[in-house]
Design a protein around this motif. Structure first.
Motif, PDB file in Angstrom:
ATOM      1  N   LYS A  67       0.828  -1.213   0.000  1.00 27.08           N
ATOM      2  CA  LYS A  67       0.000   0.000   0.000  1.00 27.08           C
ATOM      3  C   LYS A  67       0.859   1.259   0.000  1.00 27.08           C
ATOM      4  CE  LYS A  67      -3.896  -1.843  -0.548  1.00 27.08           C
ATOM      5  NZ  LYS A  67      -4.624  -1.576  -1.788  1.00 27.08           N
ATOM      6  N   LEU A  68       2.003   1.210   0.698  1.00 27.56           N
ATOM      7  CA  LEU A  68       2.912   2.363   0.670  1.00 27.56           C
ATOM      8  C   LEU A  68       3.459   2.591  -0.737  1.00 27.56           C
ATOM      9  CD1 LEU A  68       4.735   1.741   4.033  1.00 27.56           C
ATOM     10  CD2 LEU A  68       3.389   3.788   3.461  1.00 27.56           C
ATOM     11  N   LYS A  69       3.799   1.504  -1.429  1.00 25.21           N
ATOM     12  CA  LYS A  69       4.274   1.633  -2.812  1.00 25.21           C
ATOM     13  C   LYS A  69       3.183   2.229  -3.705  1.00 25.21           C
ATOM     14  CE  LYS A  69       7.213  -1.065  -4.880  1.00 25.21           C
ATOM     15  NZ  LYS A  69       8.491  -0.393  -4.991  1.00 25.21           N
ATOM     16  N   GLU A  70       1.928   1.791  -3.499  1.00 25.49           N
ATOM     17  CA  GLU A  70       0.815   2.351  -4.278  1.00 25.49           C
ATOM     18  C   GLU A  70       0.665   3.848  -4.037  1.00 25.49           C
ATOM     19  OE1 GLU A  70      -2.917   0.357  -3.625  1.00 25.49           O
ATOM     20  OE2 GLU A  70      -2.147  -1.564  -4.350  1.00 25.49           O
ATOM     21  N   MET A  71       0.969   4.294  -2.804  1.00 22.34           N
ATOM     22  CA  MET A  71       0.863   5.714  -2.462  1.00 22.34           C
ATOM     23  C   MET A  71       2.076   6.509  -2.924  1.00 22.34           C
ATOM     24  SD  MET A  71      -0.903   5.913   1.313  1.00 22.34           S
ATOM     25  CE  MET A  71      -0.092   4.563   2.163  1.00 22.34           C
ATOM     26  N   GLY A  72       3.079   5.834  -3.483  1.00 20.37           N
ATOM     27  CA  GLY A  72       4.259   6.531  -3.982  1.00 20.37           C
ATOM     28  C   GLY A  72       5.398   6.626  -2.985  1.00 20.37           C
ATOM     29  N   PHE A  73       5.313   5.914  -1.876  1.00 22.06           N
ATOM     30  CA  PHE A  73       6.387   5.915  -0.884  1.00 22.06           C
ATOM     31  C   PHE A  73       7.267   4.685  -1.103  1.00 22.06           C
ATOM     32  CE2 PHE A  73       2.934   8.224   1.329  1.00 22.06           C
ATOM     33  CZ  PHE A  73       3.597   9.414   1.592  1.00 22.06           C
ATOM     34  N   ASP A  74       8.479   4.917  -1.569  1.00 21.85           N
ATOM     35  CA  ASP A  74       9.432   3.827  -1.757  1.00 21.85           C
ATOM     36  C   ASP A  74      10.499   3.911  -0.677  1.00 21.85           C
ATOM     37  OD1 ASP A  74       8.302   2.675  -4.082  1.00 21.85           O
ATOM     38  OD2 ASP A  74       9.195   4.257  -5.312  1.00 21.85           O
ATOM     39  N   ASN A  75      11.115   2.784  -0.405  1.00 28.89           N
ATOM     40  CA  ASN A  75      12.228   2.725   0.547  1.00 28.89           C
ATOM     41  C   ASN A  75      11.865   3.212   1.944  1.00 28.89           C
ATOM     42  OD1 ASN A  75      13.977   1.742  -1.506  1.00 28.89           O
ATOM     43  ND2 ASN A  75      14.171   3.837  -2.262  1.00 28.89           N
ATOM     44  N   CYS A  76      10.679   2.893   2.391  1.00 28.55           N
ATOM     45  CA  CYS A  76      10.261   3.213   3.756  1.00 28.55           C
ATOM     46  C   CYS A  76      10.809   2.167   4.721  1.00 28.55           C
ATOM     47  CB  CYS A  76       8.739   3.193   3.877  1.00 28.55           C
ATOM     48  SG  CYS A  76       7.913   4.456   2.924  1.00 28.55           S
ATOM     49  N   MET A  77      11.009   2.570   5.944  1.00 30.50           N
ATOM     50  CA  MET A  77      11.335   1.633   7.008  1.00 30.50           C
ATOM     51  C   MET A  77       9.988   1.239   7.630  1.00 30.50           C
ATOM     52  SD  MET A  77      11.661   0.777  10.411  1.00 30.50           S
ATOM     53  CE  MET A  77      11.144   2.285  11.176  1.00 30.50           C
ATOM     54  N   ILE A  78       9.683  -0.043   7.611  1.00 31.18           N
ATOM     55  CA  ILE A  78       8.435  -0.560   8.174  1.00 31.18           C
ATOM     56  C   ILE A  78       8.801  -1.582   9.241  1.00 31.18           C
ATOM     57  CG2 ILE A  78       6.237  -1.725   7.717  1.00 31.18           C
ATOM     58  CD1 ILE A  78       6.776  -1.114   4.687  1.00 31.18           C
ATOM     59  N   ALA A  79       8.261  -1.419  10.435  1.00 26.61           N
ATOM     60  CA  ALA A  79       8.553  -2.381  11.503  1.00 26.61           C
ATOM     61  C   ALA A  79       7.321  -2.585  12.370  1.00 26.61           C
ATOM     62  CB  ALA A  79       9.710  -1.888  12.366  1.00 26.61           C
ATOM     63  N   VAL A  80       7.113  -3.813  12.791  1.00 24.81           N
ATOM     64  CA  VAL A  80       6.044  -4.094  13.737  1.00 24.81           C
ATOM     65  C   VAL A  80       6.519  -3.622  15.109  1.00 24.81           C
ATOM     66  CG1 VAL A  80       6.781  -6.494  14.139  1.00 24.81           C
ATOM     67  CG2 VAL A  80       4.408  -5.833  14.581  1.00 24.81           C
ATOM     68  N   ILE A  81       5.673  -2.864  15.803  1.00 29.33           N
ATOM     69  CA  ILE A  81       6.069  -2.380  17.130  1.00 29.33           C
ATOM     70  C   ILE A  81       5.203  -2.979  18.239  1.00 29.33           C
ATOM     71  CG2 ILE A  81       7.096  -0.243  16.310  1.00 29.33           C
ATOM     72  CD1 ILE A  81       4.483   1.189  17.238  1.00 29.33           C
ATOM     73  N   LYS A  82       4.089  -3.565  17.852  1.00 31.02           N
ATOM     74  CA  LYS A  82       3.217  -4.201  18.833  1.00 31.02           C
ATOM     75  C   LYS A  82       2.383  -5.233  18.094  1.00 31.02           C
ATOM     76  CE  LYS A  82      -0.332  -3.294  22.244  1.00 31.02           C
ATOM     77  NZ  LYS A  82      -1.225  -2.329  22.853  1.00 31.02           N
ATOM     78  N   SER A 119       6.661  10.141   9.644  1.00 34.60           N
ATOM     79  CA  SER A 119       6.443   8.852  10.311  1.00 34.60           C
ATOM     80  C   SER A 119       4.960   8.714  10.654  1.00 34.60           C
ATOM     81  CB  SER A 119       7.291   8.726  11.574  1.00 34.60           C
ATOM     82  OG  SER A 119       6.848   9.607  12.574  1.00 34.60           O
ATOM     83  N   GLY A 120       4.548   7.475  10.836  1.00 38.79           N
ATOM     84  CA  GLY A 120       3.165   7.192  11.194  1.00 38.79           C
ATOM     85  C   GLY A 120       3.035   5.716  11.534  1.00 38.79           C
ATOM     86  N   SER A 121       1.850   5.344  11.947  1.00 39.86           N
ATOM     87  CA  SER A 121       1.614   3.934  12.263  1.00 39.86           C
ATOM     88  C   SER A 121       0.246   3.515  11.746  1.00 39.86           C
ATOM     89  CB  SER A 121       1.713   3.687  13.773  1.00 39.86           C
ATOM     90  OG  SER A 121       0.698   4.400  14.455  1.00 39.86           O
ATOM     91  N   ILE A 122       0.096   2.204  11.612  1.00 40.67           N
ATOM     92  CA  ILE A 122      -1.151   1.657  11.098  1.00 40.67           C
ATOM     93  C   ILE A 122      -1.383   0.291  11.722  1.00 40.67           C
ATOM     94  CG2 ILE A 122      -0.069   0.632   9.047  1.00 40.67           C
ATOM     95  CD1 ILE A 122      -2.670   1.525   7.507  1.00 40.67           C
ATOM     96  N   GLY A 140      -1.557  -6.385  14.498  1.00 43.93           N
ATOM     97  CA  GLY A 140      -0.252  -5.759  14.649  1.00 43.93           C
ATOM     98  C   GLY A 140      -0.308  -4.279  14.373  1.00 43.93           C
ATOM     99  N   VAL A 141       0.585  -3.560  15.031  1.00 41.41           N
ATOM    100  CA  VAL A 141       0.754  -2.126  14.772  1.00 41.41           C
ATOM    101  C   VAL A 141       2.120  -1.976  14.118  1.00 41.41           C
ATOM    102  CG1 VAL A 141       0.921   0.183  15.768  1.00 41.41           C
ATOM    103  CG2 VAL A 141      -0.663  -1.494  16.756  1.00 41.41           C
ATOM    104  N   TYR A 142       2.121  -1.356  12.951  1.00 44.78           N
ATOM    105  CA  TYR A 142       3.335  -1.162  12.171  1.00 44.78           C
ATOM    106  C   TYR A 142       3.672   0.321  12.110  1.00 44.78           C
ATOM    107  CZ  TYR A 142       2.979  -6.001  10.949  1.00 44.78           C
ATOM    108  OH  TYR A 142       2.950  -7.367  11.037  1.00 44.78           O
ATOM    109  N   VAL A 143       4.909   0.634  12.424  1.00 42.41           N
ATOM    110  CA  VAL A 143       5.386   2.010  12.328  1.00 42.41           C
ATOM    111  C   VAL A 143       6.107   2.147  10.986  1.00 42.41           C
ATOM    112  CG1 VAL A 143       7.605   1.654  13.500  1.00 42.41           C
ATOM    113  CG2 VAL A 143       6.537   3.893  13.533  1.00 42.41           C
TER     114      VAL A 143
END
Length: 146
Positions: A67-82, A119-122, A140-143
């Protein structure tokens, strides 16, 4: 895009290759991922909890990535935090994971946070169902940071 994602997972997260994880389908509601039972089996001839946990966690990460790629965000750091994983019933067949696509509202909020704060979370949910029975439930919550 799904083949690209599968190659990325196998090269950057070797465990997914050993599990024989396959990214099968993306529709408006779910991302479907699969792994055969045999390389993910435990001493009780059911799916190993570690494999189940990995599949739901990586699948949720994957929908976030797509979904981030679809929004035009490449090379993001994505990590599960909870995360919270509930094992409701044993899995005795091939593992099939359904990861819920976040709502348009959730994705728009994430996009806005990334544009404003970098930054944000989902929250993302996955489940493994066998013969119409819920076996594994995951939240899961992903930052995300750009």
């Amino acid at each position: 895009m799904l083949n690209e994602l599968e190659k990325k997972l196998h090269s950057e997260i070797p465990l997914t290759k050993y599990m024989q994880l396959k990214v099968k389908e993306l529709n408006e509601n779910f991302l479907i991922t699969k792994a055969p039972l045999n390389p993910n089996i435990n001493d009780k001839s059911t799916a190993f909890a570690g494999s189940l946990s990995t599949l739901v966690t990586i699948s949720a990460w994957s929908i976030c990535y797509l979904k981030l790629k679809e929004m035009g965000f490449d090379n993001c750091m994505i990590a599960v935090i909870k995360s919270d994983t509930a094992y409701r019933a044993p899995v005795t067949k091939d593992l099939i994971c359904e990861t819920k696509v976040p709502t348009v509202e959730q994705l728009n909020l994430l996009k806005r946070k990334l544009e404003e704060k970098k930054s944000g979370s989902i929250k993302i949910e996955s489940k493994i169902v066998q013969d119409d029975k819920l076996c594994v439930e995951y939240k899961g919550v992903y930052v995300v940071k750009i």
